[in-house]
Design a protein around this motif. Sequence first.
Motif, PDB file in Angstrom:
ATOM      1  N   HIS A 171       0.547  -1.174  -0.353  1.00  0.00           N
ATOM      2  CA  HIS A 171      -0.101   0.386  -0.055  1.00  0.00           C
ATOM      3  C   HIS A 171       0.985   1.038  -0.296  1.00  0.00           C
ATOM      4  CE1 HIS A 171      -4.014  -1.504  -0.102  1.00  0.00           C
ATOM      5  NE2 HIS A 171      -3.189  -2.371   1.177  1.00  0.00           N
ATOM      6  N   ARG A 174       2.417   1.498  -2.972  1.00  0.00           N
ATOM      7  CA  ARG A 174       0.832   2.228  -4.944  1.00  0.00           C
ATOM      8  C   ARG A 174       1.375   3.459  -4.146  1.00  0.00           C
ATOM      9  NH1 ARG A 174       0.363   2.969  -9.370  1.00  0.00           N
ATOM     10  NH2 ARG A 174      -2.091   2.561 -10.055  1.00  0.00           N
ATOM     11  N   ALA A 175       1.166   4.260  -3.018  1.00  0.00           N
ATOM     12  CA  ALA A 175       0.775   5.613  -3.158  1.00  0.00           C
ATOM     13  C   ALA A 175       2.156   6.151  -3.096  1.00  0.00           C
ATOM     14  CB  ALA A 175       0.688   6.017  -1.354  1.00  0.00           C
ATOM     15  N   ASN A 189      -6.068   8.434  -5.413  1.00  0.00           N
ATOM     16  CA  ASN A 189      -5.757   7.278  -4.739  1.00  0.00           C
ATOM     17  C   ASN A 189      -4.673   6.655  -4.344  1.00  0.00           C
ATOM     18  OD1 ASN A 189      -8.241   5.619  -5.751  1.00  0.00           O
ATOM     19  ND2 ASN A 189      -7.183   6.308  -7.492  1.00  0.00           N
ATOM     20  N   SER A 190      -3.152   7.960  -3.986  1.00  0.00           N
ATOM     21  CA  SER A 190      -2.490   7.767  -3.201  1.00  0.00           C
ATOM     22  C   SER A 190      -2.785   7.904  -1.599  1.00  0.00           C
ATOM     23  CB  SER A 190      -0.985   9.109  -3.275  1.00  0.00           C
ATOM     24  OG  SER A 190      -0.224   8.884  -3.025  1.00  0.00           O
ATOM     25  N   LYS A 192      -5.470   7.238  -0.743  1.00  0.00           N
ATOM     26  CA  LYS A 192      -6.826   6.351   0.009  1.00  0.00           C
ATOM     27  C   LYS A 192      -5.376   4.811   0.060  1.00  0.00           C
ATOM     28  CE  LYS A 192     -10.450   7.155  -3.310  1.00  0.00           C
ATOM     29  NZ  LYS A 192     -11.486   6.467  -4.481  1.00  0.00           N
ATOM     30  N   GLU A 193      -4.443   5.003  -0.665  1.00  0.00           N
ATOM     31  CA  GLU A 193      -2.482   4.257  -0.802  1.00  0.00           C
ATOM     32  C   GLU A 193      -2.407   3.702   1.122  1.00  0.00           C
ATOM     33  OE1 GLU A 193      -2.937   1.396  -2.147  1.00  0.00           O
ATOM     34  OE2 GLU A 193      -3.984   1.451  -3.970  1.00  0.00           O
ATOM     35  N   SER A 194      -1.937   4.997   1.367  1.00  0.00           N
ATOM     36  CA  SER A 194      -1.823   5.574   2.572  1.00  0.00           C
ATOM     37  C   SER A 194      -2.313   4.904   4.203  1.00  0.00           C
ATOM     38  CB  SER A 194      -1.514   7.199   2.851  1.00  0.00           C
ATOM     39  OG  SER A 194      -0.299   7.735   1.730  1.00  0.00           O
ATOM     40  N   SER A 196      -4.874   2.624   3.636  1.00  0.00           N
ATOM     41  CA  SER A 196      -5.397   1.551   3.875  1.00  0.00           C
ATOM     42  C   SER A 196      -3.732   0.316   4.347  1.00  0.00           C
ATOM     43  CB  SER A 196      -5.401   0.650   2.243  1.00  0.00           C
ATOM     44  OG  SER A 196      -6.958   1.843   1.550  1.00  0.00           O
TER      45      SER A 196
END
Length: 282
Positions: A171, A174-175, A189-190, A192-194, A196
């Motif tokens: 995650h 990806r962030a 979405n960065s 959101k990945e953080s 997650s």
Amino acid sequence: MPSFSQRQGITLLQKKIQKESMDEDLRIGLWNVFYSYIFSHWQRTPTYGYPKQETREINFFVAFIWTKFFKECADTVPEYLRIASIIKENFIKNEWNQVFDIVEFIMNYCNYFVSSFCDKKQLSFAINKTLETENSAYRLINDEIVAITDDVEINAIKEGLSQRNDAVREHLSRALELLSDRKNSDFRNSMKESISAVEAACQKITGNDKATLRDCLNKLKSGHVHPALKQAFQKLYAYTNDGDGIRHALNDDSNELSYSDAKYMLVSCSAFINYLIVQQSE
């Protein structure tokens, strides 16, 4: 140590931060790093002999750069000295973002082609030292150039990316990737990945795939987290996770998010994950 000219006030002690720009000193510094760690190992092959392992690897590597980075035909690969000159010219004359493009390209692929003599960890350190010395606003993290100048922020992200939890690493990676993509930045979405990644850490700590931060904090040994700090963490997580928090805003396309928003979330979540894992181990 400041030079004579700096001590006399003739030249500045520190140049201004280089953001969306790259002066000649930084360009030459980056080229010198790659030349020292990689390209200098090439040697001309004797008439009756075989090239050294390093030379064979570099020949293959520059051919790969020629076809995959410069997008040229495989049957037109120049001899080494010519292509090395072309790569150097890319560092010295191209736009600042194009220089960082080739830095990322080389870092992502150097392990496959120059692994026998190039220590990638030392290479990364030398690149970041050059960026720091020349007061660049960017640093190399996880083989990607990111606009971060604070060492505390850099170390928080690096530590988060080194966690043993695969889900957390994925995650955060990806962030970082979404944050640093200069052509197609995806700050929404960065973030959101953080977020997650925090959830993944909590689920690992509690052994519950539905765990929240509250569950995670309650599992830590009594007394390890001050009540006021625990409350602050819970409010932060409520902001990131609850319906009225950031995820609600992230679902609203009318909200424009910036690089600073996504970077703050990545740094904060990375530091928060590191804190939780250290507290659990204690």
